[in-house]
Design an enzyme around this catalytic site. Structure first.
Site, PDB file in Angstrom:
ATOM      1  CG  HIS A 332     -13.268   0.176 -26.000  1.00  0.00           C
ATOM      2  ND1 HIS A 332     -13.096   0.480 -24.670  1.00  0.00           N
ATOM      3  CD2 HIS A 332     -13.940   1.239 -26.536  1.00  0.00           C
ATOM      4  CE1 HIS A 332     -13.644   1.659 -24.407  1.00  0.00           C
ATOM      5  NE2 HIS A 332     -14.153   2.148 -25.530  1.00  0.00           N
ATOM      6  CD  GLU A 333     -13.919   1.999 -30.338  1.00  0.00           C
ATOM      7  OE1 GLU A 333     -15.100   2.358 -30.238  1.00  0.00           O
ATOM      8  OE2 GLU A 333     -12.984   2.597 -29.762  1.00  0.00           O
ATOM      9  CG  HIS A 336     -18.507   1.880 -27.573  1.00  0.00           C
ATOM     10  ND1 HIS A 336     -18.974   2.245 -26.330  1.00  0.00           N
ATOM     11  CD2 HIS A 336     -17.225   2.339 -27.648  1.00  0.00           C
ATOM     12  CE1 HIS A 336     -18.023   2.900 -25.677  1.00  0.00           C
ATOM     13  NE2 HIS A 336     -16.952   2.968 -26.449  1.00  0.00           N
ATOM     14  CG  HIS A 342     -16.368   5.102 -22.577  1.00  0.00           C
ATOM     15  ND1 HIS A 342     -16.289   6.314 -23.224  1.00  0.00           N
ATOM     16  CD2 HIS A 342     -15.833   4.194 -23.440  1.00  0.00           C
ATOM     17  CE1 HIS A 342     -15.735   6.149 -24.413  1.00  0.00           C
ATOM     18  NE2 HIS A 342     -15.455   4.876 -24.567  1.00  0.00           N
TER      19      HIS A 342
END
Length: 611
Positions: A332-333, A336, A342
């Site tokens: 997930h990070e 980014h 998101h």
């Protein structure tokens, strides 16, 4: 008495379906005992001639789940490590010890369930079968039963693990309103970049709390990290990104900087450590911490920062017993860093949870990116074209034999455009993976019509006034490494000083927080930072508030005037002309590191220091 004892032993050795049990994943309330039977993949004659390895490249197991036969096909993840993979730890006297352990014959596998087109398997076979598989739309775990001398394994649904904490964990990254301002015709010229195979060389650091949390056992931590990366490689294949672990480091003596509950501070200090201390070349670094981050935050990262010298980093809390859940947070990070925002309520995935959901959802592991994430990723690739992702690792450092026609340019190949039927590259001979006669290149920012672009041709424009454009050298298809103005170069009409390609200013931070009409508040507002109360201070260390000295007031709470009624982050704690923002969950609303605070002076760790 003897009869009772015998019955008790049988119950322990052969657990029954439906009971509760304590396993590595935690307390499991419903599980099934299975006995995986290995099925030969190759004929015996070939098995005998095959090179002896501890772990086979392909394996097949059969067992029953809910009375139904399951055939598990496994293939070793040969792309898990780079060829120049290293591990680093520290001796009691502080010496840095870096080794290059043999990792080719590892025990980490991907796979699928026979006759189930939507199935997935991610596990290790280091000591029995341990990991995750998805079958008929359900998420299952499998792991050996340690107290059994037989081949018994426990299989259980993810939903049957008793949750350690029912409170949802959230990501600390805030939403942005970033949009591309590049003309469509310029973006269309970059479509080739989007379609190219990409390599992400990942470096992971485990902090000192992690070292203590796992009993100072380096082997336990490294196996946990390998499980995480094995998961990450699966989900990023969908984006045509090959993730390879290039290095793993354990801060086994002490942390390299103070790690506390503030993800913002940790992220900043980790990015500085990576850019100034870490010698191992990498595309992205992730800090795995055992520290409990602010509020319910499980991680954070810089948005749209992949390949950036300073900001291509993320931080993830080791918040779960499951390495796959922590691996999902790390994926997930990294998302980014790759430009993904998101997911919102309008975003969805075909198979359960989405990787870029703003909070951890306990029903299943996320295994795919939503259409929203794919859109964000494509936009970021087309506008920023992060070059480190297409730089072929040294010696094509992926550990696997070269296969011509798989779109991956490997050792001994000059190009790889797929099979002869699929190839659409006029410079590459698909059958041999060699350049065609007269061709000098097949792809790259400095390659045009099979030839190197002339020296001086711009291949990467300056992103801002602190960045510098890059130009082709006339002898390579690759664009040179990203460069920028030296730190301290005046920028934004003398409102700030460049720092590693960026120009942090008070004015820009006010606009980010309060909208385009916001401005920096009068100087007297910043005097509040000398109060040293809950909101006004220069630094907070281990919940101890340190007020600003009069010379440091512009390195504490950020004060603005005008703009929107409420801030984009945190809560409004004061009104015009001295508007400020505050949040208990994150250290929001503070002046950014290296912001100008005086003539030839910048903020650093809550102090106004000379350049």
């Amino acid at each position: 008495m003897i009869q009772v004892l015998l019955v008790t032993i049988c119950l322990v050795v052969f657990p029954y379906q439906g009971s509760s049990i304590i396993l590595e994943s935690g307390k499991v309330n419903d599980y099934e005992v299975v006995y995986p039977q290995k099925i030969p993949v190759l004929p015996k004659s070939k098995i005998q001639r095959r090179e002896q390895k501890m772990y086979e490249d392909t394996m097949k197991y059969e067992f029953k789940v809910n009375g139904e036969p399951v055939v598990l096909h496994l293939e070793r993840n040969k792309e898990l490590f780079s060829k120049d993979y290293t591990e680093t730890h520290y001796s009691p006297d502080g010496r840095e010890i870096t080794t290059s352990p043999p990792v080719e014959d590892h025990c980490y596998y991907h796979g699928y369930i026979q006759s189930d087109i939507d199935s997935t398997a991610i596990l290790n076979a280091c000591n029995g079968l341990k990991g995750y598989f998805r079958h008929h739309g359900e998420a299952y775990h499998i792991e050996p039963l340690k107290f059994s001398d037989s081949e018994a394994h426990a299989v259980y649904k993810y939903e049957n693990i008793e949750k350690e904490d029912e409170t949802p964990k959230i990501c600390g990254v805030k939403h942005s309103t970033w949009e591309s301002d590049e003309p469509i015709e310029k973006i269309s010229q970059k479509k080739d970049f989007l379609e190219e195979k990409k390599y992400l060389e990942l470096y992971i650091v485990a902090d000192y709390v992690m070292f203590r949390k796992y009993g100072r056992n380096v082997t336990t931590i490294r196996m946990r990290v390998f499980d995480m990366v094995n998961y990450i490689t699966v989900v990023y294949k969908a984006l045509n990104i090959h993730v390879a672990l290039i290095g793993f480091e354990i801060w086994s003596l002490k942390d390299k900087f103070v790690i506390n509950a503030s993800t913002k501070n940790n992220l900043l200090h980790f990015s500085i450590w990576r850019s100034t201390v870490l010698r191992k070349r990498n595309d992205n670094a992730q800090l795995l911490t055992g520290v409990d981050l602010n509020g319910y935050t499980l991680g954070s990262a810089y948005l749209k920062a992949m390949c950036d010298v300073l900001q291509s980093v993320g931080i993830v809390q080791d918040y779960s017993k499951s390495p796959y859940l922590v691996g999902a947070a790390m994926a997930h990070e990294i998302g980014h860093n790759l430009g993904m925002e998101h997911d919102t309520k309008t975003c969805s995935c075909m198979r359960g949870n989405c990787i870029m959901s703003p909070e951890e959802e306990g029903s299943d592991f996320p295994m795919e990116f939503s259409s929203c994430s794919l859109y964000d990723f494509q936009n970021y690739m087309l506008t920023d074209t992060p070059q480190c992702l297409i730089n072929k690792p040294s010696n094509t450092s992926i550990i696997k034999n070269a296969v011509c026609g798989n779109y991956v340019e490997e050792e001994g190949e000059e190009c790889d455009c797929g099979s002869p039927e699929q190839c659409e590259n006029n410079c590459c001979e698909a059958a041999t993976c060699k350049l065609k006669p007269g061709a000098k290149c097949a792809k790259g920012a400095c390659c045009k019509k099979c030839q190197f672009k002339k020296a001086g041709a711009e291949c990467r424009a300056a992103r801002n006034e602190c960045d510098l454009p890059e130009f082709c050298i006339g002898q390579s298809a690759e664009c040179p490494m990203d460069r920028f103005h030296k730190n301290g170069h005046s920028c934004q009409n003398d409102q700030g000083y460049c720092f590693r390609g960026y120009c942090p200013t008070l004015a820009k931070q006010c606009i980010t927080l309060w909208g385009s009409d916001a401005k920096v508040a009068p100087d007297e507002c910043f005097q509040n930072n000398t109060n040293g109360n809950e909101y006004d201070y220069c630094k907070k260390t281990n919940n101890v508030i340190i007020p600003c000295k009069p010379t440091d007031v512009k390195c504490g709470r950020l004060y603005c005037t005008g703009g929107t009624e409420n801030p984009s982050e945190g809560e409004k704690i004061s009104s015009d002309p001295c508007k400020a923002s505050y949040s208990e969950i994150e250290d929001i609303g503070m002046v950014d590191h290296r912001t100008k605070c005086g003539e030839k002076m910048v903020c650093s760790d809550g102090k106004c220091i000379p350049l």
